[in-house]
Design an enzyme around this catalytic site. Structure first.
Site, mmCIF file in Angstrom:
data_model
loop_
_atom_site.group_PDB
_atom_site.id
_atom_site.type_symbol
_atom_site.label_atom_id
_atom_site.label_comp_id
_atom_site.label_asym_id
_atom_site.label_seq_id
_atom_site.Cartn_x
_atom_site.Cartn_y
_atom_site.Cartn_z
ATOM 1 N N GLY A 70 0.544 -1.313 0.086
ATOM 2 C CA GLY A 70 0.100 -0.291 -0.010
ATOM 3 C C GLY A 70 0.524 1.319 0.432
ATOM 4 O O GLY A 70 1.600 1.210 -0.526
ATOM 5 N N CYS A 175 6.100 9.910 0.297
ATOM 6 C CA CYS A 175 4.473 8.963 0.918
ATOM 7 C C CYS A 175 3.081 10.112 -0.550
ATOM 8 O O CYS A 175 1.896 10.087 0.727
ATOM 9 C CB CYS A 175 4.133 9.286 2.098
ATOM 10 S SG CYS A 175 5.662 8.217 2.808
#
Length: 211
Positions: A70, A175
C-alpha cells in the site's frame, strides 16, 4: 512471540528482498513461524499500488521499482533501518486486525525512538511516524507500507531513517505529500549504529506482539 524469527539480511538490492518476501509468503502455511527481516538497501524509489508517478519529481540515477504494498512513493537507501514484517494475522490464538497491527508497528517505532530520547508521533490518515516537537516538528522519520494477502499473511513493513543522505527525498513528494520534510535520527542529534537500531526495532515489535 518467542517463536518469531529475526533474520539479518545485511545490505541487499531491493528487488532481491522483494522477490524473497513474496516467495516466503507464498510458500508458508499455518504453522510457519513468523519472521522479521532486517535489511539495508542501496538507493531505490519504490511505488505502492496506488502511487501516482507524478510524485516522482526527478529520480536522476536512482532506480524506480513498482511494488504490491500500500501507499505512495518512498525512498530507501543506506543508513536506513528497514524491518520487513512477515506475520500471519490469522494465527490461532493470536488473531490481529490489520489496523491494530499497523498501530503496533507504529508503536514499536515510537518506542525505539523513545529509547534514544527522541519523540515521535502518529498523524491521522498518514501512516508512519513524525517528529513530535522542536525545529523539525512534523518531519517524517519513518515510513510504513504493508501487503496483506487474503490468507492474512503480511509482508513489506517499516523503514526508520537513522543516518542517511536525505537529498533523494527532495526528488519526490514523499508518500505523496508535496513539501513533506524527511528527517533522520542523525539530524536530530542521535547517530547510533544502524544494526543497533534495527535490533531495537525488532525487539520492540516482538514486545508489542506478545501483549
Amino acid at each position: 512471540m518467542s517463536d518469531m524469527l529475526i533474520r539479518q539480511r545485511g545490505t541487499e538490492e531491493y528487488e532481491i528482498t522483494f522477490a524473497a518476501m513474496r516467495a516466503f509468503t507464498h510458500a508458508r502455511d499455518a504453522d510457519t513461524p513468523d519472521e522479521l527481516w532486517l535489511v539495508e538497501h542501496p538507493p531505490v524509489f519504490t511505488l505502492g499500488l496506488g502511487a501516482d508517478r507524478a510524485h516522482l519529481l526527478d529520480v536522476r540515477h536512482i532506480p524506480v521499482v513498482q511494488t504490491d504494498r500500500g501507499g505512495e512513493v518512498t525512498y530507501h537507501g543506506p543508513g536506513q533501518a528497514i524491518m520487513y514484517v512477515l506475520v500471519n494475522l490469522r494465527r490461532k490464538g493470536r488473531e490481529r486486525l490489520p489496523k491494530a497491527f499497523v498501530t503496533l508497528i507504529e508503536q514499536a517505532v515510537i518506542d525505539t525512538l523513545g529509547a534514544y530520547n527522541l519523540e515521535g508521533e502518529r498523524k491521522p490518515g498518514a501512516p508512519g511516524i513524525y517528529v513530535a516537537h522542536g525545529e523539525h516538528q512534523g518531519a517524517k522519520i519513518a515510513a510504513l507500507g504493508l501487503k496483506i494477502r487474503t490468507n492474512g499473511c503480511t509482508y513489506h513493513g517499516v523503514s526508520l531513517n537513522v543516518a542517511m543522505n536525505l537529498e533523494p527525498f527532495s526528488w519526490i513528494n514523499p508518500c505523496g505529500y508535496p513539501g513533506l520534510e524527511a528527517i533522520d535520527m542523525k539530524t536530530l542529534g542521535i547517530a547510533p549504529p544502524l544494526r543497533d537500531v534495527q535490533l531495537a526495532l525488532a525487539t520492540e515489535l516482538q514486545k508489542q506482539l506478545s501483549t
